[in-house]
Design an enzyme around this catalytic site. Structure first.
Site, PDB file in Angstrom:
ATOM      1  N   CYS A  67      30.101  -8.120   2.400  1.00 62.04           N
ATOM      2  CA  CYS A  67      30.469  -8.763   1.240  1.00 62.04           C
ATOM      3  C   CYS A  67      29.662  -9.611   0.483  1.00 62.04           C
ATOM      4  O   CYS A  67      29.848 -10.291  -0.463  1.00 62.04           O
ATOM      5  CB  CYS A  67      31.423  -9.832   2.171  1.00 62.04           C
ATOM      6  N   ARG A  74      40.075 -19.209   6.314  1.00 64.36           N
ATOM      7  CA  ARG A  74      39.133 -17.953   5.972  1.00 64.36           C
ATOM      8  C   ARG A  74      39.914 -17.004   5.429  1.00 64.36           C
ATOM      9  O   ARG A  74      40.357 -15.888   5.862  1.00 64.36           O
ATOM     10  CB  ARG A  74      38.757 -17.671   7.198  1.00 64.36           C
ATOM     11  N   ARG A  90      40.567 -13.913   3.269  1.00 61.70           N
ATOM     12  CA  ARG A  90      39.898 -12.643   2.981  1.00 61.70           C
ATOM     13  C   ARG A  90      41.065 -11.654   2.511  1.00 61.70           C
ATOM     14  O   ARG A  90      41.898 -11.625   2.425  1.00 61.70           O
ATOM     15  CB  ARG A  90      39.530 -11.988   4.391  1.00 61.70           C
ATOM     16  N   GLU A 123      38.222  -4.537   4.570  1.00 62.43           N
ATOM     17  CA  GLU A 123      38.161  -5.892   4.565  1.00 62.43           C
ATOM     18  C   GLU A 123      37.013  -6.506   3.389  1.00 62.43           C
ATOM     19  O   GLU A 123      35.906  -5.919   3.696  1.00 62.43           O
ATOM     20  CB  GLU A 123      38.162  -6.502   5.586  1.00 62.43           C
TER      21      GLU A 123
END
Length: 336
Positions: free
Chosen positions: A81, A163, A165, A119
């Site tokens: 990421c 968090r 995502r 993801e």
């Protein structure tokens, strides 16, 4: 980690790309799926993966011949990421780490899995005015897949950590399936305090400072579905902020400085401390039976780079329902 009773993916196989320490693997195996290949270039993450799965993942994916990867039903990839993160330079596909998505694409093209489960960080959805996400979507569609995505926050799915995502789920278009939907949110009923070790087991993590300052929220007894900042040390910069365990956790980080680096500080039973790696693991959904890297700094880094397993499990459950496999326990036939 959720206790899954129905093994609705029994008979299905998957591969674990950019595997990290195995978050995707734990999620899919909890539904009975079998991992037939893993890939992770970081040697310390490989160590932790091997500790838990008795398997050392392959290394550099750019050097792996896609023809040599075993056939599989589901491809999982939490591809790097950093190229898309708000905290990075956001160069996207211009960054060599961003182009690693195309290594995923060449494997998909060769192996044609039934499902692709991806993801990345929240910012992936808006990077470069949405062009980054558009490229991924168009690539998947050119390969013959549907493309669904959603940005999910663990606090809406039972895990008290901020968090967010992006999750992307793609089905090969010839697969018989029901309509896929992402899991519906539900009320949070657990908070940081529910994931803690006793202070007497984490004395090395207690920090006493003359410049510690607390505010009037330090005495709060009510739970909140948000972070509760109760104080600071130093100038209150990143890694110097203190929170109440009555709320949710800040985003665990693989990097960052400050006395409370990577976890933030918490006021627990009158003591201020950062979180223990085991507490971080719990907030990521890893069971206490999971073996953490013996190097504390590596453990923090690996958990900060990982995925919240409970969220993956809930999405996996929806994938299983879309495949309709919960009724038969076997794979759906593809239309050839």
């Amino acid at each position: 980690m959720l206790d899954i009773k129905k093994k609705t993916l029994k008979g299905y196989t998957f591969i674990d790309l950019f595997a990290g320490i195995g978050g995707f693997r734990l999620a899919l195996e909890s539904f009975g799926a079998q991992c037939v290949y893993s890939n992770e270039w970081d040697k310390y993450a490989q160590e932790t993966y091997n500790l838990n799965f008795n398997e050392i993942p392959d290394g550099d994916i750019t050097q792996v011949d896609e023809k040599n990867i075993p056939n599989h039903d589901i491809l999982c990839a939490g591809f790097p990421c950093q190229a898309f993160s708000i905290s990075g330079k956001q160069k996207g596909f211009k960054d060599s780490r961003g182009t690693l998505f195309f290594d995923v694409a060449r494997i998909i093209k060769e192996k044609k899995p039934m499902v692709v489960f991806l993801e990345n960080v929240k910012n992936f959805a808006t990077h470069d005015g949405g062009n980054t996400l558009r490229v991924v979507k168009e690539t998947m569609q050119e390969l013959g897949y549907s493309f669904d995505y959603e940005v999910l926050n663990p606090t809406h799915y039972g895990m008290p950590q901020k968090r967010e995502r992006i999750y992307m789920v793609c089905f090969r278009e010839d697969i018989i399936r029901e309509t896929f939907t992402f899991p519906k949110p539900f009320q949070l009923d657990r908070y940081v305090e529910d994931f803690l070790l006793p202070n007497n087991k984490v004395t090395d993590y207690i920090i006493e400072r003359d410049d510690l300052m607390l505010n009037d929220k330090a005495e709060t007894t009510e739970n909140f579905n948000s972070t509760i900042r109760v104080g600071m040390v130093g100038k209150g910069g990143q890694g110097e902020r203190i929170y109440s365990p009555k709320g949710i956790a800040i985003t665990l980080s693989a990097y960052g400085g400050g006395v409370f680096s990577k976890t933030g500080g918490y006021l627990i039973d009158g003591k201020t401390r950062k979180l223990h790696p085991r507490e971080c693991a719990r907030l990521m959904g890893f069971p206490d039976t999971y073996k953490l890297n013996p190097n504390k700094n590596q453990a923090y880094k690996q958990l900060g780079n990982s995925v919240v397993i409970d969220v993956l499990q809930l999405i996996t459950e929806q994938i299983g329902e879309a495949l309709n496999c919960q009724y038969s326990g076997i794979k759906q036939l593809a239309i050839i």
